[in-house]
Design an enzyme around this catalytic site. Structure first.
Site, PDB file in Angstrom:
ATOM      1  N   PRO A  60       0.727  -1.179  -0.079  1.00 18.07           N
ATOM      2  CG  PRO A  60      -0.495  -1.470   2.016  1.00 18.07           C
ATOM      3  CD  PRO A  60       0.548  -2.131   1.040  1.00 18.07           C
TER       4      PRO A  60
ATOM      5  CD  GLU B  20       0.938  -5.420  10.888  1.00 15.55           C
ATOM      6  OE1 GLU B  20       0.743  -4.377  10.444  1.00 15.55           O
ATOM      7  OE2 GLU B  20      -0.254  -6.293  11.017  1.00 15.55           O
TER       8      GLU B  20
ATOM      9  NE  ARG C  82      -7.687  -5.771 -20.491  1.00 11.67           N
ATOM     10  CZ  ARG C  82      -8.266  -4.940 -21.468  1.00 11.67           C
ATOM     11  NH1 ARG C  82      -7.669  -3.715 -21.197  1.00 11.67           N
ATOM     12  NH2 ARG C  82      -9.123  -4.790 -22.149  1.00 11.67           N
TER      13      ARG C  82
ATOM     14  CG  ASP D  12      -9.942  -1.039 -22.695  1.00  8.61           C
ATOM     15  OD1 ASP D  12     -11.090  -1.307 -22.956  1.00  8.61           O
ATOM     16  OD2 ASP D  12      -8.999  -1.910 -22.252  1.00  8.61           O
TER      17      ASP D  12
END
Ligand code: SAM
Length: 247
Positions: A88, A115, A153, A168
């Site tokens: 993150p 963690e 992709r 897209d």
């Protein structure tokens, strides 16, 4: 592209690579995925891969030695691969980043758990830290699947036609226009007549405007960086003046 996934839970990848685009890409030799169990690289009797954090605190931290051994083993075969840590704390994945990664020879992706990992893994081996969004997952396995799917992709030849990725959302800095298929009417909702008109110029104009409208309503900040024509800019001005209800 070579993709090496380093995980404590290899079973989580079962299925993901045996269906749809990822499977077709592998079948056609465009994607070569190998899954490595980090636990196999722990050298002690109990094959321990985590330990308490120095300085105290809750949770466990993934140990440096098994990860270092695993990365070094994988890199012997894939010296040119980019080492990615899912975290993150990384830069948030976007279409531009996926496009860049699709040009790489290979990706070695570390799936964190608990963690997170001992910081020295990052210092010694990691080229890029990538987050898939501002939220915290239990582990990096789903994050790496999201990453591999988004990148695969964009590898030339993976999608039926390269145009499918070009249209897209995000490829031109905007969200995609609405799509419809048969039937022409369902429960009183009709397909916009312009799409049935056969007039390609009008269809392209309608799609561009819908793309601008949707972006304005949902992700207005994207409009600041998007490449807009004079006609686009005047339509956006119209949208702003009527809160997104312009024709
Ligand atoms: N303590 C860490 C923190 O606050 O940054 C979170 C650790 S998380 C519970 C365990 C692992 O899940 C991370 O090491 C990472 O590999 C993965 N992970 C969690 N959220 C993620 C995200 N948004 N993007 C990418 N990976 C994520």
């Amino acid at each position: 592209m070579n993709v090496d996934l380093l995980t404590l839970f290899p079973g989580m990848f079962q299925g993901a690579f045996s269906e749809s685009i990822l499977k077709h890409a592998a079948d056609r030799g465009l994607l070569d995925v190998r899954i490595h169990n980090i636990r196999d690289f722990a050298s002690d009797k109990h094959r321990v891969t985590d330990d308490y954090p120095y300085g105290g605190g809750v949770g466990m931290v993934m140990k440096v030695e098994p990860l270092a051994a695993c990365i070094e083993y994988v890199r012997k075969d894939r010296p040119a691969s980019t080492v990615i840590l899912t975290t993150p704390r990384g830069k948030t994945l976007n279409q531009g980043m996926a496009r860049e990664l699709a040009q790489e020879d290979g990706l070695i992706i570390i799936c964190g758990r608990y963690e997170g990992i001992d910081e020295r893994v990052r210092d010694l081996f990691v080229d890029r830290e990538i987050s898939i969004g501002d939220f915290v997952l239990t582990g990096g396995e789903f994050a790496s699947l999201v990453l591999v799917d988004a990148v695969t992709r964009l590898i030339p030849g993976v999608l039926g036609s390269d145009e499918s990725a070009e249209d897209d959302s995000f490829s031109n800095g905007l969200l995609e226009y609405p799509q419809y298929t048969r039937p022409p009417e369902f429960r009183g909702l009709a397909v916009p007549p312009v799409l049935l008109s056969g007039n390609n110029r009008e269809i392209a104009r309608w799609r561009r405007r819908e793309s601008l409208r949707r972006t304005f309503l949902v992700r207005p900040e994207l409009l600041e960086a998007a490449c807009l024509t004079a006609e686009d800019a005047s339509y956006v001005k119209e949208l702003r003046s009527c809160g997104g209800n312009a024709d």
